[in-house]
Design a protein around this motif. Structure first.
Motif: not given
Ligand SMILES: N[C@@H](CCC(=O)N[C@@H](CS)C(=O)NCC(=O)O)C(=O)O
Length: 207
Positions: A9, A11, A35-36, A50-51, A64-65
């Motif tokens: 990831s 982020y 994830l997922r 989410r990470v 949120e990063t």
């Molecule tokens: N807006 C979030 C985006 C974070 C994000 O999309 N992380 C992805 C990994 S790159 C994630 O955890 N995806 C898993 C999912 O959407 O279920 C941030 O800024 O932290």
């Protein structure tokens, strides 16, 4: 405190690099998660799934990063340059630059997700839109970097740009972002030497 992440990831990489660059790694444990995945260790902690996800000592959960960056910056007020000024002392330039990079990364993430779908489920319209967005922001970032000043010091926008371009190097190689952007290419070359960058390299993907 504990930071949940995955190695792929971009982020989460921003948060991981920020932890290292602020010297907070002694105070923040890290856990690699999935994830997922209904069995993910993250879901009982953060239903968003989410990470990055940062769990504070009192159990408060931050995702949120950008919010995590703001928090890490507040924990290290003595750092120079500040990780992310929240008082306007820099004319809000770091926030502006960070938003630009995160906006580009958000588009690239959508583009990448499209490419991970079976071919018949991909939307050519979405791919075209996100390709255009990435090129448009990439051109402005090329100008920003070539002009000097912005992205010269290791702060939150610098870390985000390194993680975003680093993602394109190893997990989104379909975007030939170096073409026509020599300043950005040279910038990443120099940024790559940073220990926080080397310590958080993502695995190479097929895209
Ligand atoms: N807006 C979030 C985006 C974070 C994000 O999309 N992380 C992805 C990994 S790159 C994630 O955890 N995806 C898993 C999912 O959407 O279920 C941030 O800024 O932290």
């Amino acid at each position: 405190m504990k930071l949940y992440h995955t190695t792929g990831s971009p982020y989460a990489r921003i948060a991981r690099m920020a932890v290292l660059e602020t010297g907070l790694d002694a105070r923040i444990a890290q856990e690699e998660t999935t994830l997922r995945d209904p069995a993910s260790s993250l879901l009982p902690v953060n239903p968003v799934g989410r990470v990055p996800t940062l769990v504070l000592d009192d159990g408060t959960v931050l995702n949120e990063t950008v919010l995590i960056l703001a928090f890490l910056g507040r924990l290290t007020p003595e750092r120079r340059p500040p990780l992310l000024p929240l008082d306007g002392s820099d004319g809000w330039r770091a926030m502006s630059a960070l938003g630009r990079v995160i906006g580009m990364l958000d588009g690239i993430a959508v583009w990448n997700r499209e490419l991970r779908r079976p071919e018949h489920e991909r939307s050519p319209g979405v791919i075209a839109l996100e390709t255009e967005r990435a090129n448009r922001v990439g051109d402005v970032l090329e100008h920003d970097v070539a002009a000097g000043g912005r992205f010269a010091e290791v702060d939150a926008p610098w870390i985000a740009l390194a993680a975003a371009l680093g993602y394109c190097e190893r997990r989104h190689r379909i975007w030939k972002w170096r073409e026509g952007r020599p300043a950005l290419a040279a910038w990443l070359e120099a940024a790559s030497a940073r220990p926080s960058f080397q310590a958080t390299l993502p695995p190479v993907s097929g895209i």
